[in-house]
Design a protein around this motif. Structure first.
Motif, PDB file in Angstrom:
ATOM      1  N   ARG A 136      31.538  40.078  35.013  1.00 56.32           N
ATOM      2  CA  ARG A 136      31.205  41.093  35.684  1.00 56.32           C
ATOM      3  C   ARG A 136      32.103  42.215  36.159  1.00 56.32           C
ATOM      4  N   LEU A 137      32.480  41.932  36.944  1.00 55.44           N
ATOM      5  CA  LEU A 137      33.446  42.437  38.354  1.00 55.44           C
ATOM      6  C   LEU A 137      34.774  42.598  37.595  1.00 55.44           C
ATOM      7  N   ALA A 138      35.252  42.178  36.538  1.00 54.58           N
ATOM      8  CA  ALA A 138      36.458  42.381  35.599  1.00 54.58           C
ATOM      9  C   ALA A 138      35.595  43.182  35.017  1.00 54.58           C
ATOM     10  N   GLU A 139      34.598  43.389  33.955  1.00 54.96           N
ATOM     11  CA  GLU A 139      34.329  45.154  33.304  1.00 54.96           C
ATOM     12  C   GLU A 139      34.018  45.851  33.733  1.00 54.96           C
ATOM     13  N   ARG A 140      33.957  45.476  35.161  1.00 52.02           N
ATOM     14  CA  ARG A 140      33.993  46.951  35.376  1.00 52.02           C
ATOM     15  C   ARG A 140      34.945  46.987  36.218  1.00 52.02           C
ATOM     16  N   ASN A 141      36.198  46.643  36.596  1.00 52.40           N
ATOM     17  CA  ASN A 141      37.798  46.915  36.867  1.00 52.40           C
ATOM     18  C   ASN A 141      37.705  47.212  38.505  1.00 52.40           C
ATOM     19  N   LEU A 142      36.322  46.136  38.891  1.00 46.97           N
ATOM     20  CA  LEU A 142      36.270  46.624  40.288  1.00 46.97           C
ATOM     21  C   LEU A 142      36.992  45.265  41.370  1.00 46.97           C
ATOM     22  N   PRO A 143      37.727  46.176  42.150  1.00 42.94           N
ATOM     23  CA  PRO A 143      39.382  45.309  42.697  1.00 42.94           C
ATOM     24  C   PRO A 143      38.561  43.790  43.107  1.00 42.94           C
ATOM     25  N   THR A 144      39.274  42.847  42.759  1.00 40.64           N
ATOM     26  CA  THR A 144      38.829  41.659  43.892  1.00 40.64           C
ATOM     27  C   THR A 144      39.988  40.512  43.538  1.00 40.64           C
ATOM     28  N   VAL A 145      39.922  40.208  45.423  1.00 41.81           N
ATOM     29  CA  VAL A 145      40.327  39.355  45.636  1.00 41.81           C
ATOM     30  C   VAL A 145      40.816  37.995  45.871  1.00 41.81           C
ATOM     31  N   LEU A 146      40.839  36.486  45.629  1.00 38.70           N
ATOM     32  CA  LEU A 146      40.413  35.560  45.765  1.00 38.70           C
ATOM     33  C   LEU A 146      41.755  34.656  46.364  1.00 38.70           C
ATOM     34  N   MET A 147      40.633  34.074  47.341  1.00 39.39           N
ATOM     35  CA  MET A 147      41.317  33.084  48.711  1.00 39.39           C
ATOM     36  C   MET A 147      41.269  31.863  48.044  1.00 39.39           C
ATOM     37  N   ASN A 148      43.177  31.244  48.089  1.00 42.59           N
ATOM     38  CA  ASN A 148      42.496  29.489  48.030  1.00 42.59           C
ATOM     39  C   ASN A 148      41.893  29.674  46.402  1.00 42.59           C
ATOM     40  N   ALA A 149      43.272  28.200  46.315  1.00 43.10           N
ATOM     41  CA  ALA A 149      43.449  28.463  44.383  1.00 43.10           C
ATOM     42  C   ALA A 149      41.920  28.489  43.091  1.00 43.10           C
ATOM     43  N   ALA A 150      42.253  28.576  42.265  1.00 37.52           N
ATOM     44  CA  ALA A 150      40.871  29.097  41.268  1.00 37.52           C
ATOM     45  C   ALA A 150      41.173  28.451  39.854  1.00 37.52           C
ATOM     46  N   ILE A 151      40.673  29.040  38.983  1.00 34.34           N
ATOM     47  CA  ILE A 151      40.409  27.829  37.452  1.00 34.34           C
ATOM     48  C   ILE A 151      41.478  28.947  37.321  1.00 34.34           C
ATOM     49  N   ASP A 152      41.904  28.261  35.727  1.00 39.00           N
ATOM     50  CA  ASP A 152      43.325  29.038  35.259  1.00 39.00           C
ATOM     51  C   ASP A 152      43.123  30.494  34.564  1.00 39.00           C
ATOM     52  N   HIS A 153      41.496  31.521  34.223  1.00 37.95           N
ATOM     53  CA  HIS A 153      41.248  32.186  33.026  1.00 37.95           C
ATOM     54  C   HIS A 153      41.218  33.365  33.998  1.00 37.95           C
ATOM     55  N   LEU A 154      40.572  33.516  35.097  1.00 39.86           N
ATOM     56  CA  LEU A 154      40.524  34.302  36.125  1.00 39.86           C
ATOM     57  C   LEU A 154      41.924  34.781  36.233  1.00 39.86           C
ATOM     58  N   ASP A 155      41.315  36.416  36.068  1.00 37.94           N
ATOM     59  CA  ASP A 155      42.922  37.501  36.241  1.00 37.94           C
ATOM     60  C   ASP A 155      42.610  38.156  37.393  1.00 37.94           C
ATOM     61  N   PHE A 156      42.694  37.713  38.575  1.00 40.36           N
ATOM     62  CA  PHE A 156      42.213  38.381  39.969  1.00 40.36           C
ATOM     63  C   PHE A 156      43.418  37.691  40.988  1.00 40.36           C
ATOM     64  N   PRO A 157      43.845  38.128  42.113  1.00 43.82           N
ATOM     65  CA  PRO A 157      44.987  37.954  42.459  1.00 43.82           C
ATOM     66  C   PRO A 157      44.421  37.551  43.279  1.00 43.82           C
ATOM     67  N   ARG A 158      45.249  36.186  44.208  1.00 42.51           N
ATOM     68  CA  ARG A 158      45.384  35.201  44.669  1.00 42.51           C
ATOM     69  C   ARG A 158      46.633  35.210  45.192  1.00 42.51           C
ATOM     70  N   VAL A 159      45.418  34.836  46.695  1.00 38.22           N
ATOM     71  CA  VAL A 159      46.672  33.927  47.928  1.00 38.22           C
ATOM     72  C   VAL A 159      46.269  32.763  48.060  1.00 38.22           C
ATOM     73  N   SER A 160      47.143  31.658  47.948  1.00 36.47           N
ATOM     74  CA  SER A 160      46.694  30.566  48.680  1.00 36.47           C
ATOM     75  C   SER A 160      47.333  29.285  49.532  1.00 36.47           C
ATOM     76  N   CYS A 161      47.362  28.385  50.218  1.00 34.52           N
ATOM     77  CA  CYS A 161      48.178  28.016  50.665  1.00 34.52           C
ATOM     78  C   CYS A 161      48.514  26.890  49.229  1.00 34.52           C
ATOM     79  N   ASP A 162      49.433  26.310  50.276  1.00 30.48           N
ATOM     80  CA  ASP A 162      50.013  25.707  49.265  1.00 30.48           C
ATOM     81  C   ASP A 162      49.613  24.254  49.223  1.00 30.48           C
ATOM     82  N   ASP A 163      48.803  24.194  48.498  1.00 31.20           N
ATOM     83  CA  ASP A 163      48.246  22.585  48.603  1.00 31.20           C
ATOM     84  C   ASP A 163      48.749  21.090  48.393  1.00 31.20           C
ATOM     85  N   ALA A 164      50.307  21.902  47.374  1.00 30.42           N
ATOM     86  CA  ALA A 164      51.460  20.586  46.927  1.00 30.42           C
ATOM     87  C   ALA A 164      52.205  20.295  48.685  1.00 30.42           C
TER      88      ALA A 164
END
Length: 341
Positions: A136-164
């Motif tokens: 729904r957020l992607a359809e509305r083109n609403l700016p969205t950012v995800l903190m830490n790892a996400a599943i692969d198919h979500l095309d949002f900017p992501r900011v993560s701590c390097d778990d490895a």
């Protein structure tokens, strides 16, 4: 109408006359004050005047799963402060058991015409959870950012701590202390950051043992109890709460930390240097990650081209009193059959 003017004026810190000028589209009000009045209308739940409804509110939703884990309030403080510095009003949306869900919050935020959303540790990190509200957020083109790892198919900017890197630091520290019986206490099996941690650990030691748990003190205690029965002497936990649960499990078995068991947490959340013993943990760079998330969001809101590749930040191992040399074999409880989860 008079009550609305008074409430909005008090919220913004201006006169009722100034609020009236904004609502009636009259000149003589600065852009900053005008934006603040419109934002206050949204926050207080008042409808904007018809001629102003086409403008998007400068509200930003901050959606997080809970506040009991101190890492989430810490992130909220940094992100909320950075948003305010850029002229946005943060709106905290916290889920509760049996209460408003993450999907419900998305609908509420869309109704409020928010400028964007920042998610912290949401369902995007769990492969088997529902993800329709992100579409729904992607359809509305609403700016969205995800903190830490996400599943692969979500095309949002992501900011993560390097778990490895975090797990490699922890494993190397424990092995340098002579530990060979090392285990991981991680989140649910479909949790993407936990999967990354496990993959990194198995690159260092393919035989490393793992238990999965809910991200609670009780979950950590239950998982660690099972591992202690196998003769594990060192634990790497996916959160500080899990680490504290692990220490409790060791003490219930009359084991000492770090003389008998070493424990490493993850986050370096508040007061971890005040526990007994002070917790060795992997510190997430909260300040840098939070400000990067806001910069990405502000860029998307302004229409700038923003890279959607995951942005990784380097963690830091903070060595305190909960890790020590591997115990002498005579001090290790006889393990049951050791199996990998």
């Amino acid at each position: 109408m008079t009550r609305r003017l008074a409430e909005v004026a008090k919220k913004v810190g201006v006169s009722e006359a100034t609020v009236s000028r904004v609502l009636n589209g009259k000149p003589g009000v600065s852009d900053a004050t005008r934006a603040a009045v419109l934002t206050a209308l949204d926050v207080l739940g008042y409808e904007r005047p018809t001629q102003l409804r086409g403008e998007r509110a400068r509200l930003v939703g901050m959606v997080m799963p809970e506040l009991q884990n101190p890492i989430f309030p810490a992130f909220a403080e940094v992100v909320g402060g950075a948003l305010a510095q850029q002229g946005f009003t943060p709106v905290l949306c916290t889920q509760t058991a049996g209460g408003v869900s993450e999907a419900d919050y998305v609908e509420l935020l869309l109704q409020q015409h928010v400028s964007g959303v920042v998610f912290f540790g949401g369902l995007y990190a769990q492969a088997e959870s529902p993800h329709d509200h992100y579409a729904r957020l992607a359809e509305r083109n609403l700016p969205t950012v995800l903190m830490n790892a996400a599943i692969d198919h979500l095309d949002f900017p992501r900011v993560s701590c390097d778990d490895a890197v975090a797990v490699e630091q922890a494993m190397n520290h424990l092995m340098s202390l002579g530990h060979q019986r090392i285990a991981l206490v991680l989140g649910p099996p479909d949790h993407v950051p936990s999967r990354r941690k496990l993959a990194a650990a198995r690159r260092v030691d393919p035989s490393v043992t793992v238990e999965h748990a809910l991200f609670t003190l009780e979950g950590g205690q239950a998982a660690a109890s099972r591992l202690l029965a196998r003769g594990i002497t060192a634990f790497i936990c996916a959160s500080d709460l899990l680490a504290l649960g692990t220490i409790r499990a060791a003490r219930r078995r009359r084991l000492s930390v770090p003389e008998d068991v070493s424990v490493i947490g993850y986050d370096d959340s508040s007061l971890m240097n005040c526990t007994e013993p002070p917790l060795t943990t992997v510190r997430q760079p909260i300040e840098a990650m939070g400000r990067a998330a806001v910069d990405l969001l502000a860029g998307e809101i302004s229409g700038a081209s923003v890279d959607h590749d995951e942005l990784f930040f380097e963690p830091e191992l903070v060595v305190r009193g909960s890790t020590g040399p591997a115990p002498h074999p005579a001090r290790i409880p006889h393990p049951e059959a050791r199996t990998n989860a």
